[in-house]
Scaffold this active site. Structure first.
Site, PDB file in Angstrom:
ATOM      1  N   SER A   1     -11.875  16.989 -10.616  1.00  0.00           N
ATOM      2  CA  SER A   1     -10.666  16.166 -10.620  1.00  0.00           C
ATOM      3  C   SER A   1     -11.116  14.714 -10.693  1.00  0.00           C
ATOM      4  CB  SER A   1      -9.901  16.392  -9.304  1.00  0.00           C
ATOM      5  OG  SER A   1      -8.904  15.401  -9.127  1.00  0.00           O
TER       6      SER A   1
ATOM      7  N   GLY B   1      -1.188  28.013 -13.601  1.00  0.00           N
ATOM      8  CA  GLY B   1      -1.699  26.681 -13.935  1.00  0.00           C
ATOM      9  C   GLY B   1      -2.815  26.624 -14.956  1.00  0.00           C
ATOM     10  N   ILE B   2      -3.823  25.810 -14.640  1.00  0.00           N
ATOM     11  CA  ILE B   2      -4.918  25.538 -15.579  1.00  0.00           C
ATOM     12  C   ILE B   2      -5.699  26.818 -15.884  1.00  0.00           C
ATOM     13  CG2 ILE B   2      -7.070  24.219 -15.894  1.00  0.00           C
ATOM     14  CD1 ILE B   2      -5.795  22.019 -14.065  1.00  0.00           C
ATOM     15  N   GLY B   3      -5.969  27.644 -14.850  1.00  0.00           N
ATOM     16  CA  GLY B   3      -6.730  28.885 -15.038  1.00  0.00           C
ATOM     17  C   GLY B   3      -6.035  29.813 -16.020  1.00  0.00           C
TER      18      GLY B   3
ATOM     19  N   GLY C   1      -9.195  31.971 -10.595  1.00  0.00           N
ATOM     20  CA  GLY C   1      -7.871  31.398 -10.331  1.00  0.00           C
ATOM     21  C   GLY C   1      -6.944  31.412 -11.533  1.00  0.00           C
TER      22      GLY C   1
ATOM     23  N   LEU D   1     -16.279  33.915 -17.646  1.00  0.00           N
ATOM     24  CA  LEU D   1     -15.614  34.339 -16.415  1.00  0.00           C
ATOM     25  C   LEU D   1     -14.874  33.137 -15.832  1.00  0.00           C
ATOM     26  CD1 LEU D   1     -16.363  36.904 -13.965  1.00  0.00           C
ATOM     27  CD2 LEU D   1     -16.375  34.684 -12.901  1.00  0.00           C
ATOM     28  N   ILE D   2     -13.568  33.314 -15.607  1.00  0.00           N
ATOM     29  CA  ILE D   2     -12.744  32.200 -15.095  1.00  0.00           C
ATOM     30  C   ILE D   2     -12.108  32.614 -13.765  1.00  0.00           C
ATOM     31  CG2 ILE D   2     -10.914  30.542 -15.672  1.00  0.00           C
ATOM     32  CD1 ILE D   2     -11.080  31.527 -18.585  1.00  0.00           C
TER      33      ILE D   2
ATOM     34  N   TYR E   1      -8.845  16.693   0.401  1.00  0.00           N
ATOM     35  CA  TYR E   1      -8.932  17.228  -0.965  1.00  0.00           C
ATOM     36  C   TYR E   1      -9.984  16.443  -1.757  1.00  0.00           C
ATOM     37  CZ  TYR E   1      -7.699  18.372  -5.783  1.00  0.00           C
ATOM     38  OH  TYR E   1      -7.762  18.765  -7.097  1.00  0.00           O
TER      39      TYR E   1
END
Ligand code: NAD
Length: 316
Positions: A140, A13-15, A9, A6-7, A153
């Protein structure tokens, strides 16, 4: 015997890259539930997923800021089973804190940190019962090292890292794995959105030195840093695919070898001054040195791409 992934976003992009890459696994080892806040934004993923849609990939709605939406999504899965959770949804925020509202900051914490907490409150108990599961979090390098004008952030990613480091000890007892993926700059919508929002910052509440630092130093170098150091989302997806196929996945994994010299500074000095002084010198004292290092890094990037390809070749 497919593993359920399950992913969050996945609309960009990355998702998006992750969902497509894992669904296209050569050995069809995974069933991917690619989730996004608004299914109306699924077109780019549908295109990238190609023929995997309806086979090894399904789309689901999920907003990490809503407990109800997370529960509804997990309830809709066969036996509520999630073998691999990839917490990817996130957002950025740049600028001087005196120009940001507490509400804006809370939205970042709510998405990047509490979004992960909500997911785990729903999914972790089932994983513990099964004594099986892998929690993968797109953190990150800013989860281990702060960067100028990314205060909130970086704080949200530090929160994610502290949370996972604490949980990892408990997870071991249940035979669960946790992995933090730590990309450096990645060229995605994220970078564009953050930059455009940054340009719109109302700097009237900042003093002249701070406003000048943000506009003429930070924003001026922003694009250049992404251009010289930036990875593609597909590259990060490739690294993550490798992590989820490992028998003994690492707790931390940095995806950008060009960035590791920076993060190494953190561990080289227990007082913590070395990375701060180095960033200061890079930004304020050695404009020329800074540009020269960027050019040097561009050269290294070519070499590291080559070595990444070689590594991949070796493993196949
Ligand atoms: P992106 O903006 O393309 O993707 C972020 C995704 O999260 C978007 O699809 C967005 O719609 C989604 N999202 C935001 N709020 C959500 C919510 N409440 N519920 C569900 N989805 C939500 O940017 P990206 O670079 O692909 O970012 C993905 C992750 O990678 C983030 O966690 C980000 O912090 C991290 N990251 C990005 C970079 C970078 O330079 N781009 C570097 C390191 C880490």
């Amino acid at each position: 015997n497919q593993k359920v992934v399950l992913i969050t976003g996945c609309s960009s992009g990355i998702g998006l890259a992750l969902a497509a890459r894992i669904a296209k696994d050569e050995k069809k080892r995974f069933m991917v539930y690619a989730t996004m806040r608004n299914l109306g934004n699924a077109e780019p993923l549908v295109e990238a997923a190609d023929r995997t849609l309806g086979r090894t990939l399904e789309l689901k709605q999920l907003d990490v800021c809503s407990e109800e939406s997370i529960k509804a999504c997990v309830d809709s899965l066969p036996e509520r089973r999630v073998d691999i959770l990839i917490s990817n949804a996130g957002m950025g925020l740049i600028g001087p804190i005196e120009c940001q509202s507490i509400d804006e900051m809370k939205t970042v914490m709510d998405t990047n940190f509490f979004g992960l907490v909500r997911l785990l409150k729903e999914i972790l108990p089932d994983m513990k019962k099964r004594k099986k599961g892998h929690i993968v979090v797109i953190s990150s390098v800013m989860g281990i090292q702060g960067i100028l004008f990314n205060d909130v952030y970086a704080a949200s990613k530090f929160a994610v890292e502290g949370f996972c480091e604490s949980l990892a000890v408990q997870a071991l007892r249940f035979n669960l794995n946790i992995s933090l993926i730590e990309p450096g700059p990645v060229i995605t919508e994220f970078e564009r959105k953050v930059y455009e929002e940054g340009l719109k910052t109302d700097l009237s509440k900042a003093d002249k030195v701070t406003a000048d630092m943000f506009t003429n130093i930070y924003l001026k170098n922003y694009k250049q840093i992404f251009e010289s150091l930036g990875q593609t989302a597909e590259d990060v997806a490739e690294h993550t695919h490798r992590i989820i196929t490992m028998d003994d996945p690492p707790f931390r994994h940095q995806t950008n070898t060009l960035y590791t010299p920076m993060t190494t500074l953190k561990y080289a000095d227990p007082n913590g001054d070395l990375p701060i002084e180095t960033f200061y010198k890079m930004v304020f004292e050695h404009d020329k040195v800074f540009n020269a290092s960027l050019n040097f890094l561009k050269l290294l990037r070519w070499r590291s791409r080559k070595s990444f390809t070689l590594e991949k070749d070796k493993s196949t």
